[in-house]
Design an enzyme around this catalytic site. Structure first.
Site, PDB file in Angstrom:
ATOM      1  N   ASP A 288     -11.500   5.152  -0.502  1.00  0.00           N
ATOM      2  CA  ASP A 288     -10.123   4.855  -0.921  1.00  0.00           C
ATOM      3  C   ASP A 288      -9.167   4.839   0.262  1.00  0.00           C
ATOM      4  O   ASP A 288      -9.438   5.430   1.320  1.00  0.00           O
ATOM      5  CB  ASP A 288      -9.625   5.935  -1.900  1.00  0.00           C
ATOM      6  N   HIS A 432     -12.808   8.899   1.510  1.00  0.00           N
ATOM      7  CA  HIS A 432     -11.671   8.163   2.083  1.00  0.00           C
ATOM      8  C   HIS A 432     -12.027   7.674   3.475  1.00  0.00           C
ATOM      9  O   HIS A 432     -12.315   8.492   4.359  1.00  0.00           O
ATOM     10  CB  HIS A 432     -10.437   9.075   2.141  1.00  0.00           C
TER      11      HIS A 432
END
Ligand code: NI
Length: 468
Positions: A288, A432
């Site tokens: 993400d 991430h």
């Protein structure tokens, strides 16, 4: 001698008496005449006084007669008018419930309705005043006469007064107009934004969805455009709201069907490649918040390992680094939507949510030539409204099932450990790519998972998520 002139003698007594009689008679005559004239004048004055008295009594009696009926009539008339206004106001208030939210518009009507209801419910009284016609006494001692005092009760309006009811009605009417105007404007805005969604869906879906279904949406959009052309003053919220729902409902079902087909086609393609998550122990690596410069390093690692992944991109970053977005897609990874600027979507209004989603779709389409169909809402912050907006933008919501908390630990070994400890078939693993420690952990994570017999797939292929 004898011819001496007689001395002056007084007149004889009877002469003197006669003279007094004349004087007396004249006086008596004068007095009598005066009395007669005085009597006539006094009589006339008295007649005038009687006439005045009678007129006053008649006036007061007239005023009293029917005074209650008049007061009741005036009160009832104003009360009826108030009832009508109250009914209008009440209906407008109820109809706009949850639609006109601005308290500055809504509260004055609530207050005006309360005030009007209190007045309506108040017991009416008809106060009366006593009118007095004073007693008149004739001053003539010869003809004593008295006209008696007259007291008459006169009803003097009502309490509440008709004017109070009229004022309350005017207050309700004015506040009702304000709410009704705001309600029409609200309905207009709602219909306009639904129509925009419908038009976008028509454009986005045209090559892909059956003509019949598109035609239904086209008809609904055309109907809506007709209403919108007439302007907000002419909008009937009672008609606009169902039409809005029709446009949105059709858009929603068209997109749902389209998304179901996308999933079906992708699963069929994966099965053709030998990946069937109904059978295999599939897991998905997801990254993400990128893309960032370091995403390129991650891409090299994934290419070396021949591992597919899913990238939930922030639109703002994607627009800034379109070449990295393209490299992600070219690497065989799935590019997905993570909003434009990473807000809590549930805290935004519909238009802002749509803007967050669509601008990201556009940025990714610009970079890759294809449009994402998965959305991961930032922070996993999602509700029915955001889900529905996402569907109507062509996006299925995907959360995660395994949180590495890499953003908190920033430690490659810890990230790897958490994956190993928690992974299971169907895991959707949240990481991430903006943290170098996470990128560092990826080679070992991929090795670990494969050693355990897991098959790496893009997030849409996970059975549990995609079937939901
Ligand atoms: Ni995020």
């Amino acid at each position: 001698m004898s011819t001496a002139s007689p001395a002056a003698q007084p007149p004889p007594a009877h002469h003197r008496r006669a003279r007094w009689w004349y004087v007396g008679g004249a006086v008596v005559l004068l007095v009598a005449a005066t009395a007669v004239v005085g009597g006539i004048l006094e009589h006339r004055a008295w007649e005038e006084a009687v006439a005045d008295y009678d007129a006053e009594v008649a006036r007061v009696t007239d005023e009293a007669e029917g005074s209650r009926a008049r007061a009741e009539g005036a009160y009832e008339k104003s009360l009826d008018a108030l009832e009508d206004t109250l009914e209008d106001g009440r209906r407008t208030y109820a109809d706009s419930e949850g639609q006109v939210a601005d308290p500055a518009v809504r509260e004055p009507l609530a207050d005006a309705l309360d005030h009007a209801r209190q007045l309506r419910a108040a017991d009416v009284v008809y106060p009366s005043a006593t009118r007095v016609v004073e007693e008149v006494v004739r001053p003539n001692p010869f003809f004593p006469e008295t006209l008696p005092e007259v007291r008459v009760d006169v009803v003097d309006g009502s309490n509440p007064a008709p004017a109070e009811l009229d004022d309350a009605a005017a207050g309700v009417a004015e506040a009702t107009v304000a709410v009704a105007d705001a309600h029409r404007q609200w309905a207009f805005d709602e219909l306009r934004s639904a129509t925009t969604e419908g038009r976008d869906a028509l454009a986005d879906l045209r090559p892909q969805v059956g003509e019949g279904a598109l035609e239904r949406l086209g008809d609904a959009v055309t109907d809506a455009e007709e209403i919108l052309d007439a302007g907000p003053e002419a909008v009937d919220p009672g008609a606009a709201v169902p039409l809005r729902d029709r446009v949105l409902g059709t858009t929603h079902s068209l997109w749902s069907a389209r998304l179901a087909r996308i999933h079906e086609e992708r699963r069929a393609a994966a099965r053709a490649d030998g990946v069937d998550c109904r059978v295999a122990r599939c897991v998905a690596l997801t990254f993400d918040d990128g893309p960032v410069a370091d995403t390129r390093r991650l891409l090299r690692i994934l290419a070396r390992k021949d591992a597919p992944a899913t990238f939930f991109m922030v639109g703002d970053n994607a627009a800034e680094r379109p070449e990295i977005v393209r490299a992600v897609a070219d690497g065989g990874h799935l590019v997905a939507n993570h909003s434009w600027s990473h807000p809590q979507l549930t805290s935004l209004d519909d238009a802002a949510v749509r803007e967050q989603l669509r601008s990201t779709q556009d940025a990714i389409f610009e970079a890759t030539g294809s449009t994402p169909f998965l959305l991961r809402p930032p922070y996993g912050d999602v509700d029915g409204r955001v889900r529905s907006l996402a569907t109507r933008t062509g996006l299925d919501v995907v959360l995660w099932s395994l949180d590495t908390e890499d953003w908190r630990t920033r430690d490659a070994q810890e990230t790897r450990r958490r994956v190993r400890a928690q992974v299971e078939a169907g895991s959707n693993i949240l990481m991430h790519d903006i943290h170098p420690s996470t990128v560092d952990a990826v080679p070992e994570i991929v090795d670990d998972l494969r050693e355990e017999g897991y098959v790496l797939v893009t997030a849409d292929l996970l059975v549990s998520e995609a079937d939901g």
